[in-house]
Motif scaffolding. Sequence first.
Motif, mmCIF file in Angstrom:
data_model
loop_
_atom_site.group_PDB
_atom_site.id
_atom_site.type_symbol
_atom_site.label_atom_id
_atom_site.label_comp_id
_atom_site.label_asym_id
_atom_site.label_seq_id
_atom_site.Cartn_x
_atom_site.Cartn_y
_atom_site.Cartn_z
ATOM 1 N N ALA B 299 0.698 -1.109 0.172
ATOM 2 C CA ALA B 299 0.014 -0.064 0.054
ATOM 3 C C ALA B 299 0.998 1.282 0.030
ATOM 4 C CB ALA B 299 -1.031 0.137 1.265
ATOM 5 N N ALA B 300 2.143 1.179 0.776
ATOM 6 C CA ALA B 300 2.959 2.462 0.593
ATOM 7 C C ALA B 300 3.667 2.715 -0.481
ATOM 8 C CB ALA B 300 3.670 2.188 1.761
ATOM 9 N N TYR B 301 4.003 1.371 -1.127
ATOM 10 C CA TYR B 301 4.670 1.619 -2.466
ATOM 11 C C TYR B 301 3.481 2.157 -3.440
ATOM 12 C CZ TYR B 301 5.529 -0.144 -7.300
ATOM 13 O OH TYR B 301 5.701 -0.391 -8.682
ATOM 14 N N LEU B 302 2.321 1.619 -3.544
ATOM 15 C CA LEU B 302 1.400 2.019 -4.423
ATOM 16 C C LEU B 302 1.152 3.679 -4.220
ATOM 17 C CD1 LEU B 302 -1.174 -0.901 -4.749
ATOM 18 C CD2 LEU B 302 0.199 -0.231 -6.311
ATOM 19 N N ALA B 303 1.015 3.878 -2.938
ATOM 20 C CA ALA B 303 0.735 5.434 -2.576
ATOM 21 C C ALA B 303 1.774 6.328 -3.007
ATOM 22 C CB ALA B 303 0.564 5.685 -1.103
ATOM 23 N N ASN B 304 3.012 5.904 -3.095
ATOM 24 C CA ASN B 304 4.068 6.412 -3.534
ATOM 25 C C ASN B 304 4.256 6.714 -4.973
ATOM 26 O OD1 ASN B 304 6.513 7.730 -2.341
ATOM 27 N ND2 ASN B 304 7.526 6.262 -3.289
ATOM 28 N N GLU B 305 3.614 5.836 -5.613
ATOM 29 C CA GLU B 305 3.822 5.770 -7.117
ATOM 30 C C GLU B 305 2.466 6.587 -7.701
ATOM 31 O OE1 GLU B 305 5.887 3.601 -9.234
ATOM 32 O OE2 GLU B 305 6.903 4.080 -7.384
ATOM 33 N N LEU B 392 6.500 -9.953 -0.886
ATOM 34 C CA LEU B 392 5.852 -9.216 -1.885
ATOM 35 C C LEU B 392 7.068 -8.348 -2.256
ATOM 36 C CD1 LEU B 392 2.147 -8.327 -0.969
ATOM 37 C CD2 LEU B 392 2.990 -10.376 -1.834
ATOM 38 N N PRO B 393 7.441 -8.232 -3.612
ATOM 39 C CA PRO B 393 8.421 -7.652 -3.825
ATOM 40 C C PRO B 393 7.903 -6.113 -4.246
ATOM 41 C CG PRO B 393 7.798 -8.624 -5.845
ATOM 42 C CD PRO B 393 6.890 -9.283 -4.521
ATOM 43 N N VAL B 394 8.920 -5.014 -3.696
ATOM 44 C CA VAL B 394 8.610 -3.722 -4.206
ATOM 45 C C VAL B 394 9.824 -3.160 -4.571
ATOM 46 C CG1 VAL B 394 6.410 -3.195 -2.576
ATOM 47 C CG2 VAL B 394 8.989 -2.451 -1.923
ATOM 48 N N PRO B 395 9.999 -2.448 -5.569
ATOM 49 C CA PRO B 395 11.355 -2.038 -6.135
ATOM 50 C C PRO B 395 12.111 -1.203 -5.032
ATOM 51 C CG PRO B 395 9.503 -1.248 -7.635
ATOM 52 C CD PRO B 395 8.801 -1.819 -6.403
ATOM 53 N N SER B 396 13.386 -1.269 -5.163
ATOM 54 C CA SER B 396 14.177 -0.800 -4.123
ATOM 55 C C SER B 396 14.169 0.626 -4.542
ATOM 56 C CB SER B 396 15.639 -1.072 -4.142
ATOM 57 O OG SER B 396 16.226 -1.249 -5.380
ATOM 58 N N GLY B 397 14.148 1.554 -3.464
ATOM 59 C CA GLY B 397 14.079 3.021 -3.636
ATOM 60 C C GLY B 397 12.584 3.486 -3.408
ATOM 61 N N ALA B 398 11.615 2.515 -3.251
ATOM 62 C CA ALA B 398 10.405 2.916 -3.072
ATOM 63 C C ALA B 398 10.075 2.746 -1.593
ATOM 64 C CB ALA B 398 9.437 1.893 -3.710
ATOM 65 N N ALA B 399 8.776 3.270 -1.102
ATOM 66 C CA ALA B 399 8.694 3.580 0.217
ATOM 67 C C ALA B 399 8.887 2.243 0.772
ATOM 68 C CB ALA B 399 7.513 4.327 0.541
ATOM 69 N N ALA B 400 9.495 2.077 2.052
ATOM 70 C CA ALA B 400 9.467 0.860 2.813
ATOM 71 C C ALA B 400 8.153 0.681 3.479
ATOM 72 C CB ALA B 400 10.558 0.829 3.713
#
Lengths: 60, 400
Positions: B299-305, B392-400
């Motif tokens: 969810a943090a990754y998607l919010a950041n994107e 679940l993988p999130v690209p590095s550099g994205a929100a943790a």
Amino acid sequence: MNPIDCAAHGLCAELLPEWVSLDEWGYPAVDDQPLPAQLVKDAKRAAAACPTLALKLLHD
Amino acid sequence: MTAWTPSAQRLLTGSGPTRKEHEAIHGPLSMPPRTQLLDAVEAAGLVGRGGAGFPTARKMRTVAAGKNPVVLGNACEGEPASSKDVTLLTRHPHLVLDGLSVAAAAVGARELHLAVHAGSPALPALRAALAERSEPVTLHELPVRYTASEESALVAFVNTGTAKPLFTPPRPFEQGIGKRPTLVNNAETLAQLALIARRGPAWFREVGDREEPGTQLLTVDGTVVEVPTGSALKDVADLRDKQAVLVGGYFGTWLSAAQAREVALTHRDLRAAGGALGAGIVLTLPTGSCGVVETARVAAYLANENAGQCGPCFNGLPAIANAVRSLAVGPWDDATMTDLDRWLGVVPGRGACRHPDGAVRFVLSGLAVFADDVAGHRAGRPCAGAQAAPVLPVPSGAAA
Ligand SMILES: Cc1cc2nc3c(=O)[nH]c(=O)nc-3n(C[C@H](O)[C@H](O)[C@H](O)COP(=O)(O)O)c2cc1C
Ligand code: SF4
């Protein structure tokens, strides 16, 4: 209602409160059902007042 | 591994990065006439492999009816847990490029575009393959952002250099590149077209589901497989010691292990189960992990994107992500759940693109499938899984 152009000025909710409500961040939620005839005039004023012209009326 | 993978190798037959190897596997492509092609795609019943499962022939006919159309292949593969398109492009670039030409022939386009993520590992194979061919394909390297590969964002990138979703309508198939009708198809959809043009619709329908026929590529816990459409999820993924399965990527939904054992991999079956097949991504969650923590991280990754354009999206998604995070690791307070419920209700349907809708669907399914864990955290019992390694993988550099 173009959400990209909308900048949360909120004039639409002031001029057309029956149809537009603002969320807690100030962005309008617009009912996209057909407008009742008695609201069309207010809706036209609201669309014209939007500083970013994000609100448009669609003719059926 | 007890999982039995129904074998149906069509796209992934052998390895043919050079044109010679490619033609040794599939034979040369002699292009059928345009109306015959459109009829063949329709009779084959091909549905798009980019996520929505839209009937390819229907989109083609609309574009073909317009003036001076354009085709654009979408090989960006923005889903972090998917690697089917990059596998296809690396091993069989000519199949995708054949498909782009087939799509162009079917709609009568003379302008061909192909979009990949900047720095994609498939670029060398793709460039080498393009050098072996004569079609004028313009290759575009898109910024690596989740929303950059949405079709209107691709069109905006080609038109203006900025890959952000546009307010639609007009949709790309109505008004796209240079305001011309533009057919956007996923890389795997194109590769399937290359096979249909060679072998016809009857052959295509020999395997798979009746309504969504053929084979499909899946990325199962990082491994790419090709299976008949409609395969049982339990036959393609190892469900032993798993508590839940995420199907459809980060716009998809969590299924409980019990649901996962029952479901077949078609758009129809997953919709009926309240989910989405998306681009064929399957991720299994081991019993020792915490589903709430996993959901919070994505969810943090998607919010950041988010593309930073629409108020409900750039305000709502971070608020939702923060609330889910506190359900996962605290601090807990009763207002969190009330706020979260309200936000999940007001955000969908109010962005220019479907990014917020997909993110909300993902979070809602996590809250449903992991309801007991949420209740446990709330009662002051943080689960042991919170310390487990991320699944679940999130690209590095994205929100943790
Ligand atoms: C935020 C977002 C990201 C997307 N990313 C991709 C992508 O990386 N690759 C892709 O093929 N489709 C992606 N799509 C779907 C495309 O917009 C489009 O529907 C698709 O490329 C059409 O191909 P198909 O008809 O062959 O499935 C994305 C959609 C959204 C809303
Ligand atoms: S809805 Fe979100 S991701 Fe889509 S265009 Fe608007 S801000 Fe960007």
